[in-house]
Scaffold this motif. Structure first.
Motif, PDB file in Angstrom:
ATOM      1  N   THR A  29       7.409  -2.824 -11.057  1.00  0.00           N
ATOM      2  CA  THR A  29       6.399  -3.853 -11.254  1.00  0.00           C
ATOM      3  C   THR A  29       5.291  -3.693 -10.219  1.00  0.00           C
ATOM      4  O   THR A  29       5.429  -2.956  -9.235  1.00  0.00           O
ATOM      5  N   ALA A  30       4.196  -4.407 -10.448  1.00  0.00           N
ATOM      6  CA  ALA A  30       3.079  -4.352  -9.505  1.00  0.00           C
ATOM      7  C   ALA A  30       3.510  -4.844  -8.130  1.00  0.00           C
ATOM      8  O   ALA A  30       3.092  -4.297  -7.103  1.00  0.00           O
ATOM      9  N   ASP A  31       4.359  -5.878  -8.094  1.00  0.00           N
ATOM     10  CA  ASP A  31       4.857  -6.384  -6.811  1.00  0.00           C
ATOM     11  C   ASP A  31       5.659  -5.319  -6.076  1.00  0.00           C
ATOM     12  O   ASP A  31       5.536  -5.168  -4.854  1.00  0.00           O
ATOM     13  N   GLU A  32       6.489  -4.583  -6.816  1.00  0.00           N
ATOM     14  CA  GLU A  32       7.310  -3.543  -6.193  1.00  0.00           C
ATOM     15  C   GLU A  32       6.447  -2.408  -5.656  1.00  0.00           C
ATOM     16  O   GLU A  32       6.699  -1.875  -4.569  1.00  0.00           O
ATOM     17  N   VAL A  33       5.430  -2.034  -6.416  1.00  0.00           N
ATOM     18  CA  VAL A  33       4.542  -0.970  -5.953  1.00  0.00           C
ATOM     19  C   VAL A  33       3.770  -1.426  -4.721  1.00  0.00           C
ATOM     20  O   VAL A  33       3.639  -0.685  -3.738  1.00  0.00           O
ATOM     21  N   LEU A  34       3.267  -2.663  -4.755  1.00  0.00           N
ATOM     22  CA  LEU A  34       2.524  -3.184  -3.614  1.00  0.00           C
ATOM     23  C   LEU A  34       3.413  -3.244  -2.372  1.00  0.00           C
ATOM     24  O   LEU A  34       2.972  -2.927  -1.259  1.00  0.00           O
TER      25      LEU A  34
ATOM     26  N   MET B  16      13.257   2.603 -15.399  1.00  0.00           N
ATOM     27  CA  MET B  16      12.377   1.438 -15.430  1.00  0.00           C
ATOM     28  C   MET B  16      11.104   1.725 -14.646  1.00  0.00           C
ATOM     29  O   MET B  16      11.125   2.395 -13.621  1.00  0.00           O
ATOM     30  N   ILE B  17       9.995   1.209 -15.144  1.00  0.00           N
ATOM     31  CA  ILE B  17       8.727   1.324 -14.437  1.00  0.00           C
ATOM     32  C   ILE B  17       8.630   0.183 -13.435  1.00  0.00           C
ATOM     33  O   ILE B  17       8.820  -0.981 -13.796  1.00  0.00           O
TER      34      ILE B  17
ATOM     35  N   THR C  84       4.851   9.607  -5.880  1.00  0.00           N
ATOM     36  CA  THR C  84       6.257   9.288  -6.078  1.00  0.00           C
ATOM     37  C   THR C  84       6.460   7.926  -6.715  1.00  0.00           C
ATOM     38  O   THR C  84       7.563   7.590  -7.116  1.00  0.00           O
ATOM     39  N   ILE C  85       5.389   7.135  -6.784  1.00  0.00           N
ATOM     40  CA  ILE C  85       5.504   5.834  -7.428  1.00  0.00           C
ATOM     41  C   ILE C  85       5.308   6.023  -8.923  1.00  0.00           C
ATOM     42  O   ILE C  85       4.244   6.397  -9.377  1.00  0.00           O
ATOM     43  N   GLY C  86       6.307   5.771  -9.672  1.00  0.00           N
ATOM     44  CA  GLY C  86       6.232   5.928 -11.113  1.00  0.00           C
ATOM     45  C   GLY C  86       7.509   5.409 -11.718  1.00  0.00           C
ATOM     46  O   GLY C  86       8.084   4.435 -11.246  1.00  0.00           O
ATOM     47  N   MET C  87       7.987   6.061 -12.747  1.00  0.00           N
ATOM     48  CA  MET C  87       9.214   5.610 -13.385  1.00  0.00           C
ATOM     49  C   MET C  87      10.410   5.889 -12.485  1.00  0.00           C
ATOM     50  O   MET C  87      10.532   6.962 -11.910  1.00  0.00           O
TER      51      MET C  87
ATOM     52  N   VAL D 292      -6.492   7.646 -10.922  1.00  0.00           N
ATOM     53  CA  VAL D 292      -5.549   7.712  -9.802  1.00  0.00           C
ATOM     54  C   VAL D 292      -5.202   6.324  -9.272  1.00  0.00           C
ATOM     55  O   VAL D 292      -4.329   6.193  -8.408  1.00  0.00           O
ATOM     56  N   ALA D 293      -5.871   5.287  -9.770  1.00  0.00           N
ATOM     57  CA  ALA D 293      -5.607   3.924  -9.312  1.00  0.00           C
ATOM     58  C   ALA D 293      -4.458   3.306 -10.095  1.00  0.00           C
ATOM     59  O   ALA D 293      -4.163   3.706 -11.224  1.00  0.00           O
ATOM     60  N   ASN D 294      -3.803   2.336  -9.480  1.00  0.00           N
ATOM     61  CA  ASN D 294      -2.782   1.532 -10.153  1.00  0.00           C
ATOM     62  C   ASN D 294      -3.442   0.210 -10.515  1.00  0.00           C
ATOM     63  O   ASN D 294      -3.607  -0.668  -9.664  1.00  0.00           O
ATOM     64  N   LEU D 295      -3.829   0.083 -11.766  1.00  0.00           N
ATOM     65  CA  LEU D 295      -4.602  -1.075 -12.207  1.00  0.00           C
ATOM     66  C   LEU D 295      -3.819  -2.372 -12.026  1.00  0.00           C
ATOM     67  O   LEU D 295      -4.383  -3.404 -11.635  1.00  0.00           O
ATOM     68  N   ALA D 296      -2.514  -2.340 -12.289  1.00  0.00           N
ATOM     69  CA  ALA D 296      -1.703  -3.555 -12.167  1.00  0.00           C
ATOM     70  C   ALA D 296      -1.675  -4.058 -10.728  1.00  0.00           C
ATOM     71  O   ALA D 296      -1.743  -5.268 -10.476  1.00  0.00           O
TER      72      ALA D 296
END
Length: 338
Positions: free
Chosen positions: A73-78, A70-71, A61-64, A319-323
Motif C-alpha cells: 500500500t501507499a502507507d507501506e511504501v511511504l 501482494m502490492i 525494490t519496492i514493488g510486488m 519513475v514516481a509512485n503516484l499513490a
C-alpha cells in the motif's frame, strides 16, 4: 528560465527569518581537506569520482511482494522511505510550489533539427548555471567569515539520515568529507569538465544538425557511432555528462535535506523547486540519471507527480509512485492553495 534568477542576487545576503537556523561559526580560511583527500589545484584538473553503489535501489525494490504476491500500500511504501518523524518542509505540498507555471517537459525535449550531443551539452551547461547560484548561496562566506554550509553544521555530504555521499581520495578509496569540501570539489570538477574544449568543444564550425528525413536524406554512418560524434564530442561524452548530472543531483539532494529552511527564509524555495523539477525532467528524458540515483529525493518526485508537475507520459512521472504522492497531498490537507 532565462529570467529565473532576476532579483535573486539582491536577496542573497538579505536578513534571515528570526526563527530560521542561522549559519554556525567557522574560521575565515577555507577548510583544509584531510591529507588523504586529493584536492584539484585548477579548474581543469580531472577529479575521479566514487563508483555507483552496487546495492539495489529502494525505488527498484519496492514493488510486488514476492512472497505474498501482494502490492504494498501507499502507507507501506511511504514507511519504507524511512523518513524522519517530522517530515521535511518540502514534503508539504504548500511548500513544493514553483515560481513559473507550464510544462517543463517542453524545455527538456530535444528539437528535431538539433543534434543530440549539442542538446545534451546545452542542458548540462544550462542546469549547472542554475544550480551554481544556489551553491554559492550556502557555500560563499559572509564578511564575518561564516558560511551557511560549514563543516560543523554539515560534517558530511548527506541527504537526510539515510543517504551520504563519498569522494575518492588519492588512493581511490571512498571517504566521507564535510559537505563544504564536497561542494568545493564538485564545483572544480564540473567547471573543469565544461571548460575543457576536448570534452565540450566550442568551435562553431563543428556544430552539426540532426537529420530530418522529411527534408533531407540522412548521412550514411561511418565506423563506430556515439552521441555527439558529428559535432566533435568525444566517445565518452555521454558517460561524462551522466557523471556531471549525478553530482548535480547529489548537490540538490543536500540542499533540500540540509538547507531548505535557509532558502525558505530568503523566499527562494520556489526558485529551487522550479530548477529542480526541470532538472529531474531533463535527467529522466535524456537518460542522464538512473532510477537508482533518484532515491534520496523519491518522496518529492512522488509528490510532484501527484500535483501534476510531471506530466503523464513523461519518464519522471513513470519513475514516481503516484499513490504515495497522493497520500502526501492528503497528509498536507489537500492540494496547495493558490
Amino acid at each position: 528560465m532565462s529570467n529565473l534568477f532576476s532579483g535573486i542576487n539582491a536577496r542573497f545576503r538579505g536578513q534571515r527569518s528570526p526563527n530560521s537556523p542561522g549559519p554556525e561559526q567557522q574560521h575565515a580560511q577555507s577548510p583544509v581537506p584531510p591529507p588523504e583527500i586529493q584536492t584539484p589545484t585548477s579548474t581543469t584538473t580531472s577529479v575521479k569520482l566514487p563508483p555507483l553503489p552496487t546495492s539495489p535501489s529502494l525505488a527498484e525494490t519496492i514493488g510486488m511482494d514476492q512472497s505474498s504476491g501482494m502490492i504494498p500500500t501507499a502507507d507501506e511504501v511511504l514507511t519504507s522511505y524511512h523518513l524522519p518523524p517530522v517530515k521535511p518542509l518540502w514534503l508539504n505540498c504548500n511548500y513544493a510550489k514553483h515560481i513559473v507555471k507550464g510544462n517543463f517537459l517542453t524545455l527538456s525535449a530535444k528539437p528535431k533539427t538539433v543534434e543530440m550531443g549539442e542538446w545534451v551539452a546545452h542542458q548540462v551547461v544550462d542546469h549547472w548555471r542554475m544550480l551554481v547560484t544556489f551553491i554559492r548561496l550556502v557555500h560563499d562566506k559572509e564578511e564575518d567569515g561564516t558560511s551557511i554550509c560549514n563543516s560543523r553544521r554539515c560534517p558530511k555530504m548527506s541527504a537526510g539520515a539515510n543517504h551520504s555521499f563519498t569522494w575518492l581520495n588519492s588512493r581511490l578509496q571512498p571517504v566521507e568529507i564535510p559537505a563544504y569540501e564536497y561542494l568545493t570539489l564538485v564545483q572544480r570538477y564540473i567547471s573543469g569538465k565544461i571548460d575543457d574544449n576536448n570534452i565540450f568543444p566550442c568551435d562553431p564550425s563543428g556544430v552539426s544538425y540532426a537529420d530530418n528525413p522529411a527534408f533531407c536524406t540522412p548521412l550514411p554512418e561511418s565506423g563506430q557511432e556515439w552521441i555527439g560524434k558529428r559535432s566533435g564530442f568525444p566517445q565518452n561524452f555521454m558517460e561524462t555528462c551522466q557523471t556531471i548530472f549525478r553530482q548535480m543531483f547529489r548537490v540538490y539532494a543536500h540542499l533540500y535535506w540540509s538547507h531548505f529552511d535557509d532558502l525558505f527564509a530568503l523566499n527562494l524555495e520556489k526558485s529551487m523547486n522550479s530548477c529542480f523539477s526541470h532538472f529531474i525532467l531533463t535527467a529522466t528524458t535524456l537518460n542522464l540519471l538512473k532510477k537508482a540515483d533518484l532515491e534520496p529525493m523519491q518522496p518529492l518526485i512522488d509528490l510532484w507527480a501527484a500535483l501534476g508537475t510531471f506530466p503523464q507520459g513523461s519518464k519522471a512521472f513513470e519513475v514516481a509512485n503516484l499513490a504515495v504522492g497522493q497520500l502526501l497531498v492528503q497528509k498536507a490537507g489537500g492540494p496547495p492553495q493558490s
